[in-house]
Design a protein around this motif. Structure first.
Motif, PDB file in Angstrom:
ATOM      1  N   ARG A   1     193.637  49.268 117.401  1.00 28.63           N
ATOM      2  CA  ARG A   1     192.804  49.335 116.192  1.00 28.63           C
ATOM      3  C   ARG A   1     193.050  50.619 115.414  1.00 28.63           C
ATOM      4  O   ARG A   1     192.820  50.679 114.214  1.00 28.63           O
ATOM      5  N   LEU A   2     193.508  51.663 116.112  1.00 27.50           N
ATOM      6  CA  LEU A   2     193.849  52.926 115.472  1.00 27.50           C
ATOM      7  C   LEU A   2     195.212  53.394 115.970  1.00 27.50           C
ATOM      8  O   LEU A   2     195.618  53.081 117.091  1.00 27.50           O
ATOM      9  N   VAL A   3     195.878  54.173 115.120  1.00 25.99           N
ATOM     10  CA  VAL A   3     197.202  54.693 115.438  1.00 25.99           C
ATOM     11  C   VAL A   3     197.175  56.210 115.262  1.00 25.99           C
ATOM     12  O   VAL A   3     196.729  56.709 114.223  1.00 25.99           O
ATOM     13  N   GLY A  42     191.949  61.919 135.258  1.00 25.43           N
ATOM     14  CA  GLY A  42     192.451  61.765 133.893  1.00 25.43           C
ATOM     15  C   GLY A  42     191.566  60.915 133.023  1.00 25.43           C
ATOM     16  O   GLY A  42     192.046  60.235 132.103  1.00 25.43           O
ATOM     17  N   ALA A  43     190.281  60.957 133.264  1.00 24.11           N
ATOM     18  CA  ALA A  43     189.347  60.051 132.583  1.00 24.11           C
ATOM     19  C   ALA A  43     189.318  60.257 131.074  1.00 24.11           C
ATOM     20  O   ALA A  43     189.087  59.317 130.325  1.00 24.11           O
ATOM     21  N   TRP A  44     189.504  61.497 130.610  1.00 26.80           N
ATOM     22  CA  TRP A  44     189.369  61.714 129.168  1.00 26.80           C
ATOM     23  C   TRP A  44     190.561  62.450 128.566  1.00 26.80           C
ATOM     24  O   TRP A  44     190.462  63.043 127.504  1.00 26.80           O
ATOM     25  N   ALA A  74     190.305  56.911 122.476  1.00 30.33           N
ATOM     26  CA  ALA A  74     191.231  56.377 123.482  1.00 30.33           C
ATOM     27  C   ALA A  74     191.198  54.855 123.511  1.00 30.33           C
ATOM     28  O   ALA A  74     192.255  54.198 123.532  1.00 30.33           O
ATOM     29  N   ASP A  75     190.016  54.251 123.503  1.00 26.10           N
ATOM     30  CA  ASP A  75     189.913  52.792 123.568  1.00 26.10           C
ATOM     31  C   ASP A  75     190.481  52.142 122.316  1.00 26.10           C
ATOM     32  O   ASP A  75     191.181  51.124 122.396  1.00 26.10           O
ATOM     33  N   ARG A 115     192.090  66.667 123.315  1.00 28.87           N
ATOM     34  CA  ARG A 115     193.018  66.978 122.230  1.00 28.87           C
ATOM     35  C   ARG A 115     192.480  66.497 120.887  1.00 28.87           C
ATOM     36  O   ARG A 115     191.826  65.465 120.797  1.00 28.87           O
ATOM     37  N   GLN A 116     192.780  67.270 119.843  1.00 32.05           N
ATOM     38  CA  GLN A 116     192.549  66.784 118.491  1.00 32.05           C
ATOM     39  C   GLN A 116     193.499  65.626 118.224  1.00 32.05           C
ATOM     40  O   GLN A 116     194.693  65.716 118.524  1.00 32.05           O
ATOM     41  N   THR A 117     192.990  64.561 117.654  1.00 34.24           N
ATOM     42  CA  THR A 117     193.818  63.389 117.382  1.00 34.24           C
ATOM     43  C   THR A 117     193.522  62.885 115.974  1.00 34.24           C
ATOM     44  O   THR A 117     192.400  62.466 115.680  1.00 34.24           O
ATOM     45  N   ILE A 118     194.522  62.926 115.107  1.00 32.22           N
ATOM     46  CA  ILE A 118     194.392  62.365 113.760  1.00 32.22           C
ATOM     47  C   ILE A 118     194.771  60.889 113.845  1.00 32.22           C
ATOM     48  O   ILE A 118     195.854  60.556 114.339  1.00 32.22           O
ATOM     49  N   VAL A 119     193.886  60.018 113.379  1.00 32.05           N
ATOM     50  CA  VAL A 119     194.114  58.574 113.520  1.00 32.05           C
ATOM     51  C   VAL A 119     193.850  57.857 112.207  1.00 32.05           C
ATOM     52  O   VAL A 119     193.131  58.345 111.328  1.00 32.05           O
TER      53      VAL A 119
END
Length: 297
Positions: free
Chosen positions: A251-253, A294-296, A244-245, A162-166
């Motif tokens: 550290r990120l939202v 569900g690794a990634w 993910a980590d 998925r695209q994730t804006i953080v």
């Protein structure tokens, strides 16, 4: 030397960019390597290599012939593997390419397991954030993220990202969180220059809501993009496995998750003619199993 041996020597000289280095790698004398390449050039009627006292480089004809020579040698190795009973036991080299971070996190562990379980197997892993030519480079399997172009290659879908804006908590505390994609125009944004580089970020169930962002910072690696976001320099548009980590550690939202576009498929590409190779079958099965865990996601 026969023709296959001359091809092997030519490929080694081209890859090592020198006769002496190729000779050492092949366990031959420099004179034997020189004679092999000269004999190949006489047979073909073209000059394959430019020679100088300092370096060796490919001619235009040599560059075109190198791809074909690699393919011929790869086909020969596979034919030998099948005749030697390789239909059931993985042997020889498995050559895989994948995006850098995805490969490090999710491909390398599976290859390590395969090597530990099969003594006759070796592997080569090319991690690069661009699409490479599979057939011409002699690659067995390519991991691709995104919509695939039409191709004669066989494709196996193994999951999606998925695209994730953080952004960092500090950035959001100082600048606030965007509640609508249009809000990004007033935010500081970070761009990379890999395969997904674009200042036009897409949103919505159909991915058709486009927001053009002005980058405050542009970097040339995913690791640097993540680090810049963690340092509070702005919002970054990354993929779910890449952050993910950092999200799990706080550290990120993630922001605008409810406006994300459709997930991007993760696929394995390979030539249909190589589908029976046990090393390829085992690798595909291992990657499918990793996706099911569900690794990634």
């Amino acid at each position: 030397m026969d023709r296959f041996e001359r091809l092997t020597v030519f490929v080694a000289v081209a890859e090592q960019r020198g006769f002496a280095a190729a000779a050492r790698g092949l366990g031959l004398s420099p004179a034997a390597v020189t004679r092999a390449v000269a004999g190949l050039e006489r047979r073909l009627g073209v000059t394959l290599l430019h020679r100088s006292t300092r370096a060796v480089s490919l001619t235009d004809e040599g560059a075109g012939f190198l791809d074909r020579a690699r393919r011929i040698l790869a086909d020969l190795r596979e034919a030998e593997q099948i005749v030697g009973g390789g239909r059931s036991v993985p042997r020889g080299q498995l050559y895989v390419t994948a995006p850098v971070l995805f490969g490090r996190l999710h491909v390398l562990p599976e290859i390590e397991d395969l090597l530990a379980a099969h003594d006759g197997l070796s592997a080569r892993l090319m991690l690069v954030d661009r699409n490479v030519r599979i057939v011409e480079e002699g690659i067995n399997v390519a991991v691709r993220i995104g919509v695939l172009a039409d191709s004669a290659l066989r494709a196996v879908a193994i999951g999606a990202v998925r695209q994730t804006i953080v952004a960092s908590p500090a950035y959001l505390a100082k600048h606030g969180a965007p509640f609508d994609p249009a809000d990004l125009r007033r935010h500081r944004c970070i761009l990379g220059n890999g395969a997904r580089v674009a200042s036009a970020w897409s949103f919505g169930a159909d991915g058709r809501t486009i927001v053009e962002v002005a980058p405050r910072l542009t970097v040339n690696s995913i690791d640097a993009e993540i680090r810049a976001a963690e340092a509070g320099l702005g919002l970054a548009n990354l993929l779910s496995y890449q952050v993910a980590d950092a999200i799990a550690a706080g550290r990120l939202v993630p922001v605008l998750a409810d406006r994300a576009p459709p997930a991007l498929p993760v696929s394995l590409l390979y030539e249909a003619a190589r589908a029976s190779m046990p090393s390829i079958r085992l690798f595909i099965d291992a990657m499918r199993a990793r996706a099911r865990r569900g690794a990634w996601t």
